[in-house]
Design a protein around this motif. Structure first.
Motif, PDB file in Angstrom:
ATOM      1  N   LEU A 102     -14.001 -33.316 -25.900  1.00  0.00           N
ATOM      2  CA  LEU A 102     -12.903 -32.797 -25.079  1.00  0.00           C
ATOM      3  C   LEU A 102     -12.490 -33.741 -23.954  1.00  0.00           C
ATOM      4  CD1 LEU A 102     -14.123 -29.104 -24.842  1.00  0.00           C
ATOM      5  CD2 LEU A 102     -12.140 -29.928 -26.108  1.00  0.00           C
ATOM      6  N   ARG A 103     -13.081 -34.924 -23.879  1.00  0.00           N
ATOM      7  CA  ARG A 103     -12.777 -35.846 -22.778  1.00  0.00           C
ATOM      8  C   ARG A 103     -11.293 -36.206 -22.702  1.00  0.00           C
ATOM      9  NH1 ARG A 103     -13.943 -42.188 -22.636  1.00  0.00           N
ATOM     10  NH2 ARG A 103     -13.842 -42.617 -20.401  1.00  0.00           N
ATOM     11  N   SER A 104     -10.727 -36.679 -23.794  1.00  0.00           N
ATOM     12  CA  SER A 104      -9.311 -37.066 -23.792  1.00  0.00           C
ATOM     13  C   SER A 104      -8.405 -35.862 -23.578  1.00  0.00           C
ATOM     14  CB  SER A 104      -8.952 -37.761 -25.107  1.00  0.00           C
ATOM     15  OG  SER A 104      -9.617 -39.003 -25.218  1.00  0.00           O
ATOM     16  N   HIS A 105      -8.835 -34.727 -24.110  1.00  0.00           N
ATOM     17  CA  HIS A 105      -8.031 -33.508 -23.945  1.00  0.00           C
ATOM     18  C   HIS A 105      -7.880 -33.138 -22.481  1.00  0.00           C
ATOM     19  CE1 HIS A 105      -6.534 -29.422 -24.608  1.00  0.00           C
ATOM     20  NE2 HIS A 105      -7.433 -29.044 -23.701  1.00  0.00           N
ATOM     21  N   TYR A 106      -8.998 -33.014 -21.782  1.00  0.00           N
ATOM     22  CA  TYR A 106      -8.933 -32.584 -20.386  1.00  0.00           C
ATOM     23  C   TYR A 106      -8.235 -33.621 -19.511  1.00  0.00           C
ATOM     24  CZ  TYR A 106     -11.894 -28.478 -21.071  1.00  0.00           C
ATOM     25  OH  TYR A 106     -12.384 -27.260 -21.452  1.00  0.00           O
ATOM     26  N   ARG A 107      -8.437 -34.897 -19.813  1.00  0.00           N
ATOM     27  CA  ARG A 107      -7.754 -35.922 -19.031  1.00  0.00           C
ATOM     28  C   ARG A 107      -6.241 -35.813 -19.221  1.00  0.00           C
ATOM     29  NH1 ARG A 107      -5.274 -40.605 -18.791  1.00  0.00           N
ATOM     30  NH2 ARG A 107      -5.737 -42.023 -17.055  1.00  0.00           N
ATOM     31  N   ARG A 108      -5.819 -35.564 -20.452  1.00  0.00           N
ATOM     32  CA  ARG A 108      -4.388 -35.424 -20.743  1.00  0.00           C
ATOM     33  C   ARG A 108      -3.806 -34.198 -20.045  1.00  0.00           C
ATOM     34  NH1 ARG A 108       0.373 -37.472 -21.371  1.00  0.00           N
ATOM     35  NH2 ARG A 108       1.549 -36.909 -23.235  1.00  0.00           N
ATOM     36  N   VAL A 109      -4.537 -33.096 -20.075  1.00  0.00           N
ATOM     37  CA  VAL A 109      -4.049 -31.870 -19.430  1.00  0.00           C
ATOM     38  C   VAL A 109      -3.929 -32.072 -17.923  1.00  0.00           C
ATOM     39  CG1 VAL A 109      -4.577 -29.451 -18.941  1.00  0.00           C
ATOM     40  CG2 VAL A 109      -4.947 -30.364 -21.239  1.00  0.00           C
ATOM     41  N   GLU A 110      -4.942 -32.709 -17.304  1.00  0.00           N
ATOM     42  CA  GLU A 110      -4.877 -32.969 -15.862  1.00  0.00           C
ATOM     43  C   GLU A 110      -3.667 -33.828 -15.527  1.00  0.00           C
ATOM     44  OE1 GLU A 110      -5.157 -35.108 -12.219  1.00  0.00           O
ATOM     45  OE2 GLU A 110      -5.474 -36.099 -14.149  1.00  0.00           O
ATOM     46  N   GLN A 111      -3.392 -34.807 -16.355  1.00  0.00           N
ATOM     47  CA  GLN A 111      -2.247 -35.690 -16.136  1.00  0.00           C
ATOM     48  C   GLN A 111      -0.932 -34.921 -16.232  1.00  0.00           C
ATOM     49  OE1 GLN A 111      -1.653 -38.519 -19.264  1.00  0.00           O
ATOM     50  NE2 GLN A 111      -0.248 -39.785 -18.074  1.00  0.00           N
ATOM     51  N   LEU A 112      -0.815 -34.083 -17.239  1.00  0.00           N
ATOM     52  CA  LEU A 112       0.426 -33.317 -17.426  1.00  0.00           C
ATOM     53  C   LEU A 112       0.663 -32.363 -16.263  1.00  0.00           C
ATOM     54  CD1 LEU A 112       0.097 -32.514 -21.234  1.00  0.00           C
ATOM     55  CD2 LEU A 112       1.775 -34.048 -20.181  1.00  0.00           C
ATOM     56  N   ILE A 113      -0.396 -31.716 -15.789  1.00  0.00           N
ATOM     57  CA  ILE A 113      -0.264 -30.794 -14.658  1.00  0.00           C
ATOM     58  C   ILE A 113       0.136 -31.551 -13.404  1.00  0.00           C
ATOM     59  CG2 ILE A 113      -1.520 -29.230 -13.124  1.00  0.00           C
ATOM     60  CD1 ILE A 113      -3.219 -28.443 -15.556  1.00  0.00           C
ATOM     61  N   ARG A 114      -0.513 -32.693 -13.183  1.00  0.00           N
ATOM     62  CA  ARG A 114      -0.217 -33.484 -11.985  1.00  0.00           C
ATOM     63  C   ARG A 114       1.219 -33.992 -11.984  1.00  0.00           C
ATOM     64  NH1 ARG A 114      -1.400 -38.640 -12.413  1.00  0.00           N
ATOM     65  NH2 ARG A 114      -3.278 -38.208 -13.647  1.00  0.00           N
ATOM     66  N   GLU A 115       1.709 -34.384 -13.137  1.00  0.00           N
ATOM     67  CA  GLU A 115       3.072 -34.889 -13.215  1.00  0.00           C
ATOM     68  C   GLU A 115       4.101 -33.774 -13.176  1.00  0.00           C
ATOM     69  OE1 GLU A 115       3.300 -37.368 -16.648  1.00  0.00           O
ATOM     70  OE2 GLU A 115       2.089 -38.965 -15.765  1.00  0.00           O
ATOM     71  N   GLY A 116       3.650 -32.529 -13.380  1.00  0.00           N
ATOM     72  CA  GLY A 116       4.552 -31.389 -13.256  1.00  0.00           C
ATOM     73  C   GLY A 116       5.279 -31.075 -14.546  1.00  0.00           C
ATOM     74  N   THR A 117       5.988 -29.983 -14.518  1.00  0.00           N
ATOM     75  CA  THR A 117       6.699 -29.514 -15.709  1.00  0.00           C
ATOM     76  C   THR A 117       8.191 -29.779 -15.603  1.00  0.00           C
ATOM     77  OG1 THR A 117       6.858 -27.319 -14.699  1.00  0.00           O
ATOM     78  CG2 THR A 117       5.005 -27.715 -16.170  1.00  0.00           C
ATOM     79  N   ARG A 118       8.530 -30.808 -14.816  1.00  0.00           N
ATOM     80  CA  ARG A 118       9.950 -31.153 -14.667  1.00  0.00           C
ATOM     81  C   ARG A 118      10.552 -31.551 -16.019  1.00  0.00           C
ATOM     82  NH1 ARG A 118      10.196 -35.584 -12.798  1.00  0.00           N
ATOM     83  NH2 ARG A 118       7.998 -36.153 -12.750  1.00  0.00           N
ATOM     84  N   GLU A 119       9.807 -32.356 -16.741  1.00  0.00           N
ATOM     85  CA  GLU A 119      10.316 -32.826 -18.010  1.00  0.00           C
ATOM     86  C   GLU A 119       9.952 -31.842 -19.115  1.00  0.00           C
ATOM     87  OE1 GLU A 119       9.057 -36.783 -18.721  1.00  0.00           O
ATOM     88  OE2 GLU A 119       9.567 -37.486 -16.705  1.00  0.00           O
ATOM     89  N   GLU A 120      10.867 -31.617 -20.000  1.00  0.00           N
ATOM     90  CA  GLU A 120      10.675 -30.645 -21.066  1.00  0.00           C
ATOM     91  C   GLU A 120       9.512 -31.024 -21.976  1.00  0.00           C
ATOM     92  OE1 GLU A 120      12.080 -27.629 -21.624  1.00  0.00           O
ATOM     93  OE2 GLU A 120      12.883 -27.975 -19.616  1.00  0.00           O
ATOM     94  N   GLU A 121       9.294 -32.337 -22.136  1.00  0.00           N
ATOM     95  CA  GLU A 121       8.194 -32.775 -22.995  1.00  0.00           C
ATOM     96  C   GLU A 121       6.850 -32.304 -22.451  1.00  0.00           C
ATOM     97  OE1 GLU A 121      10.524 -34.690 -21.783  1.00  0.00           O
ATOM     98  OE2 GLU A 121      11.546 -35.743 -23.415  1.00  0.00           O
ATOM     99  N   ASN A 122       6.666 -32.435 -21.135  1.00  0.00           N
ATOM    100  CA  ASN A 122       5.423 -31.983 -20.509  1.00  0.00           C
ATOM    101  C   ASN A 122       5.243 -30.485 -20.666  1.00  0.00           C
ATOM    102  OD1 ASN A 122       5.183 -34.624 -19.714  1.00  0.00           O
ATOM    103  ND2 ASN A 122       4.800 -34.177 -17.563  1.00  0.00           N
ATOM    104  N   LYS A 123       6.318 -29.761 -20.439  1.00  0.00           N
ATOM    105  CA  LYS A 123       6.253 -28.297 -20.533  1.00  0.00           C
ATOM    106  C   LYS A 123       5.885 -27.867 -21.945  1.00  0.00           C
ATOM    107  CE  LYS A 123       8.913 -24.101 -19.606  1.00  0.00           C
ATOM    108  NZ  LYS A 123      10.232 -23.556 -19.182  1.00  0.00           N
ATOM    109  N   ALA A 124       6.475 -28.520 -22.935  1.00  0.00           N
ATOM    110  CA  ALA A 124       6.193 -28.161 -24.325  1.00  0.00           C
ATOM    111  C   ALA A 124       4.732 -28.429 -24.681  1.00  0.00           C
ATOM    112  CB  ALA A 124       7.115 -28.945 -25.258  1.00  0.00           C
TER     113      ALA A 124
END
Length: 414
Positions: A102-124
């Motif tokens: 789960l290492r890459s998974h959690y790192r990716r999720v933390e990154q997406l949350i930090r960058e916010g849901t401004r972009e539709e790609e992140n939100k999806a």
């Protein structure tokens, strides 16, 4: 029997155990999940099975453990980064392979949350996480001479309005068990881009060829991409918004801290169960032998130290992450988090390997039987500690302490 689709491979999971979605970390549901994962690991180990932790990953999807960092409004429980690392430690205690997957998974999720849901790609993508999806990554290439240098032979090129992905990645830990994989590649103009695609898309070939001495079932082997279709909305230009890579670094030591919990438990159980002793022993009964008790105390202290260091460094990462503006973390807070993660590594690597060896000092020759599987702790710790060798970290820390030179800043995105 549950059918589990993964990367064009179908496997069967025997068992009808299931869990409802977690609502908090400290809960009977969380403890039940850990208990099932630990039992599954033990049963596979005792039968010398070559079958990976597919059952554990199924339950993690069901319980939405992969979504705990998400705020409640996005389907998670709003766990802090410190709480996440505590979860990783507990997972590693149950099965270090699962925690590492789960290492890459959690790192990716933390990154997406930090960058916010401004972009539709992140939100999806975050919506997929909320639904239980697991993310893997494909970054490293064997041909790369410097793992921090962003030059990729893997490419995403445009042909008649369509995009195609071609290349081979290695150390793709967790991708074998994931629903999506984030692939870093070179674009047509040589720029660094990435794409997040389903692992069962045609042309994605995940090979279970990891043959390391430890972390055997993490799927840390090869993933090939052969003319894979990539949709335009799946492609993003890579921007380095994190000055350092402390999250990914510290994560491995959270796994080691969890293993040390198991080392302590196994050492205690060995002494409690021992009936025979030696002519030079300080007591007739092993569990009353002050020298054996001293070794147990040292192992326990090492486990406590490792966990404390990991959670302290996790708090620094949390503070740095919360400082982000438009996804960009404050440089000085990021450097401090990286310093603490590096210091934790230097100490934990040495002490953890020592503890996994001390384990045999309390068990006698019977502890070396292959059926006891106690060598797995040393092998797993040695494998995890080999990521980013300690000598480089110690030297960089010393250069900073003495000369004020900041830690190396590498353009690493994985």
């Amino acid at each position: 029997m549950v059918n589990f689709e993964q990367g064009r491979k179908s496997v069967d999971i025997i068992g009808d155990e299931s869990l409802s979605q977690l609502t908090k970390i400290d809960s009977p549901e969380f403890e039940a999940l850990l208990s099932i994962i630990a039992r599954d690991a033990r049963e596979r180990r005792d039968t010398n099975s070559d079958y990976g932790p597919y059952k554990a990953m199924k339950l993690i999807r069901e319980s939405r453990l992969g979504a705990i960092l998400l705020p409640p409004e996005l389907g998670g429980i709003g766990a802090s980064i410190r709480e996440l690392f505590y979860v990783v430690i507990r997972l590693a205690e149950a099965d270090p392979d699962v925690a590492h997957i789960l290492r890459s998974h959690y790192r990716r999720v933390e990154q997406l949350i930090r960058e916010g849901t401004r972009e539709e790609e992140n939100k999806a993508l975050l919506e997929k996480v909320a639904d239980g999806a697991i993310f893997g990554s494909a970054f490293t290439e064997i041909s790369t001479h410097n793992v921090g240098k962003l030059v990729f032979e893997t490419t995403i090129t445009e042909q008649d309005g369509n995009f195609r992905l071609n290349g081979t990645k290695y150390f793709t830990t967790g991708t074998l068990y994931s629903d999506f994989v984030n692939v870093t590649a070179s674009g047509s103009d040589g720029e660094v881009i990435s794409a997040t695609i389903p692992t069962n898309r045609e042309g994605v070939i995940i090979e279970d060829d990891w043959d390391g001495i430890g972390q055997r079932f993490t799927g840390s082997g090869t993933t090939r991409f052969q003319n894979v279709v990539v949709h335009k909305e799946e492609i993003v230009k890579v921007e380095n918004k994190t000055s350092f890579n402390s999250f990914a670094q510290l994560y491995l030591h959270a796994v080691i801290a969890g293993i040390l919990r198991s080392v302590e438990t196994d050492a205690s159980n060995l002494v409690k169960a021992r009936k025979r002793t030696f002519s030079f022993a300080a007591a007739e009964v092993p569990k009353e032998d002050p020298q054996l008790l001293q070794v147990i105390g040292e192992i326990s202290s090492i486990a406590f130290t490792a966990e404390s260091l990991v959670l302290t460094a996790a708090e620094a990462i949390e503070k740095a992450s919360k400082s982000a503006i438009n996804g960009v973390i404050d440089y000085h807070l990021s450097h401090h988090a990286s310093l603490l993660a590096s210091q934790a590594k230097v100490i934990i690597d040495s002490l953890a390997l020592k503890a996994s060896t001390l384990l045999f000092d309390v068990g006698g020759a019977s502890a070396t039987k292959q059926s006891a599987h106690l060598d797995r702790h040393w092998r797993n710790i040695r494998t995890l500690a080999s990521h980013n060798p300690t000598v480089y970290k110690a030297r960089a820390i010393g250069d900073y302490i003495v000369n004020g030179k900041h830690l190396p800043l590498k353009e690493v995105y994985f």
